[in-house]
Scaffold this active site. Sequence first.
Site, short mmCIF file in Angstrom:
data_model
loop_
_atom_site.label_atom_id
_atom_site.label_comp_id
_atom_site.label_asym_id
_atom_site.label_seq_id
_atom_site.Cartn_x
_atom_site.Cartn_y
_atom_site.Cartn_z
N GLY A 53 6.41 82.87 -14.43
CA GLY A 53 7.14 83.58 -13.38
C GLY A 53 6.78 83.13 -11.98
O GLY A 53 6.75 83.92 -11.05
N TRP A 75 15.30 88.93 -15.35
CA TRP A 75 14.79 89.59 -14.13
C TRP A 75 15.96 90.26 -13.39
O TRP A 75 15.90 91.45 -13.03
CB TRP A 75 14.12 88.52 -13.27
CG TRP A 75 13.43 89.00 -12.05
CD1 TRP A 75 13.15 90.29 -11.70
CD2 TRP A 75 12.91 88.17 -11.01
NE1 TRP A 75 12.49 90.31 -10.51
CE2 TRP A 75 12.33 89.03 -10.06
CE3 TRP A 75 12.86 86.79 -10.79
CZ2 TRP A 75 11.72 88.54 -8.90
CZ3 TRP A 75 12.25 86.31 -9.65
CH2 TRP A 75 11.68 87.16 -8.72
N THR A 116 26.15 85.79 -18.93
CA THR A 116 26.62 84.50 -19.45
C THR A 116 25.78 83.36 -18.89
O THR A 116 25.20 83.48 -17.81
CB THR A 116 28.11 84.25 -19.09
OG1 THR A 116 28.55 83.07 -19.77
CG2 THR A 116 28.32 84.03 -17.59
N HIS A 117 25.73 82.26 -19.68
CA HIS A 117 25.16 81.01 -19.16
C HIS A 117 26.27 79.96 -19.04
O HIS A 117 25.97 78.77 -18.83
CB HIS A 117 24.09 80.46 -20.12
CG HIS A 117 22.80 81.21 -20.12
ND1 HIS A 117 22.27 81.80 -19.00
CD2 HIS A 117 21.91 81.44 -21.13
CE1 HIS A 117 21.11 82.38 -19.33
NE2 HIS A 117 20.88 82.18 -20.60
N SER A 135 10.57 75.71 -17.70
CA SER A 135 10.76 76.99 -18.37
C SER A 135 11.63 76.82 -19.62
O SER A 135 11.32 77.38 -20.68
CB SER A 135 11.44 77.97 -17.40
OG SER A 135 11.55 79.23 -17.98
N LYS A 163 17.25 80.10 -18.05
CA LYS A 163 15.89 80.15 -17.50
C LYS A 163 15.83 80.26 -15.98
O LYS A 163 14.78 80.01 -15.37
CB LYS A 163 15.03 78.96 -17.96
CG LYS A 163 15.06 78.68 -19.44
CD LYS A 163 14.99 79.90 -20.30
CE LYS A 163 13.65 80.60 -20.28
NZ LYS A 163 13.74 81.89 -21.05
N ALA A 164 16.93 80.67 -15.36
CA ALA A 164 16.95 80.77 -13.89
C ALA A 164 16.52 82.14 -13.38
O ALA A 164 16.50 82.36 -12.16
CB ALA A 164 18.34 80.44 -13.38
P1 A3P Z 1 8.91 80.90 -16.59
O1 A3P Z 1 9.11 80.29 -17.94
O2 A3P Z 1 8.83 79.86 -15.51
O3 A3P Z 1 7.76 81.85 -16.53
P2 A3P Z 1 15.71 83.79 -18.09
O4 A3P Z 1 15.58 85.26 -18.06
O5 A3P Z 1 16.87 83.27 -17.30
O6 A3P Z 1 15.61 83.26 -19.48
O7 A3P Z 1 14.47 83.21 -17.26
C1 A3P Z 1 13.16 83.32 -17.75
C2 A3P Z 1 12.22 82.90 -16.64
O8 A3P Z 1 12.19 83.93 -15.64
C3 A3P Z 1 10.80 82.73 -17.12
O9 A3P Z 1 10.21 81.76 -16.26
C4 A3P Z 1 10.25 84.12 -16.88
O10 A3P Z 1 8.84 84.20 -16.83
C5 A3P Z 1 10.86 84.39 -15.52
N1 A3P Z 1 10.87 85.83 -15.18
C6 A3P Z 1 11.25 86.85 -15.95
N2 A3P Z 1 11.06 88.02 -15.32
C7 A3P Z 1 10.54 87.71 -14.10
C8 A3P Z 1 10.11 88.49 -12.98
N3 A3P Z 1 10.18 89.82 -12.99
N4 A3P Z 1 9.64 87.84 -11.91
C9 A3P Z 1 9.55 86.49 -11.89
N5 A3P Z 1 9.94 85.71 -12.92
C10 A3P Z 1 10.43 86.31 -14.01
#
Ligand code: A3P
Length: 304
Positions: free
Chosen positions: A268, A61, A116-117, A147, A56-57
């Site tokens: 996000g 994206w 990877t995580h 998140s 979730k970092a």
């Molecule tokens: P939130 O739950 O805070 O909205 P991962 O891809 O590591 O699983 O992380 C998912 C998190 O990144 C989610 O956070 C998601 O909304 C956020 N995210 C995904 N795409 C994004 C973007 N283009 N810009 C900002 N945050 C993004």
Amino acid sequence: MSLEKMEDLQLEGKYLQPETKEVNGILMTKLISDKWDQIWSFQAKPDDLLIATYAKAGTTWTQEIVDMIQHDGDELKCQRANTYDRHPFIEWTLPPPLKSGLDLANAMPSPRTLKTHLPVQLLPPSFWKENCKIIYVARNAKDCLVSYYHFSRMNKMVPDPGTWEEYIEAFKAGKVLWGSWYDHVQGWWDQKDKHRILYLFYEDMKEDPKREIRKILKFLEKEVTEEVLDKIVYHTSFQVMKHNPMANYTTLPSSIMDHSISPFMRKGMPGDWKNHFTVAQSEAFDKDYRKKMAGSTLTFRTEV
Ligand code: A3P
């Protein structure tokens, strides 16, 4: 594997709220744990690029940004497949006949971009041996926790998070998949100057995506025109990615990820933790945080 077949397996309970089992003290799904020997001996190649994060970092994206860079800003090419098929998630293991990360990675022609995580000590050693480039993205603990909590509610492939209060305690204790956030961000931070690691922050990406994309371009030794750079910024913005079915996980059956519980592309936004933590919870969290991160040179912004 068709989505219907995945749904059948889901309904049979094959990976519904999966069992967990530790690998060297780190909580994993049992499926990952049982396949650990194969994951550990994964053979990386020198031209592999690895995107490593705590869950979730901002993984998805970063994956989209990297894919756009690799395809010179051609968004149609980036819509060729779902994120998880474009960039194999090396340790992610599903019951056969579903394809696991290792199967996808081994079948992929080079140059590969992988995800990877894993905490740094569990990274298959071939990545170090082959001196692979690694992009690590870190996000502040409280937003990561929020998140991860919502993701665990909507995603039936990971354990149920329990109540919000229970989840805060599980996160603090590192009793969540891929283990302790504190050890993860710190472990990768400690290695960043010893290997080819670009260490980025979600909050910086949000503050100035262009600046951070330029860092990735430099790290990948790629150049794009200003026009292409603008296209990458636009295509990888939260609003655009939220509506991109190849990046927002909506093509999975709702019995696996239920976006009506909480969308994968949720908020996000840095600082959303303020909408979840009570003042008392936040203070207790910060007190524990200071202890766990004492002496560290790694600092985070909890809002932008
Ligand atoms: P939130 O739950 O805070 O909205 P991962 O891809 O590591 O699983 O992380 C998912 C998190 O990144 C989610 O956070 C998601 O909304 C956020 N995210 C995904 N795409 C994004 C973007 N283009 N810009 C900002 N945050 C993004």
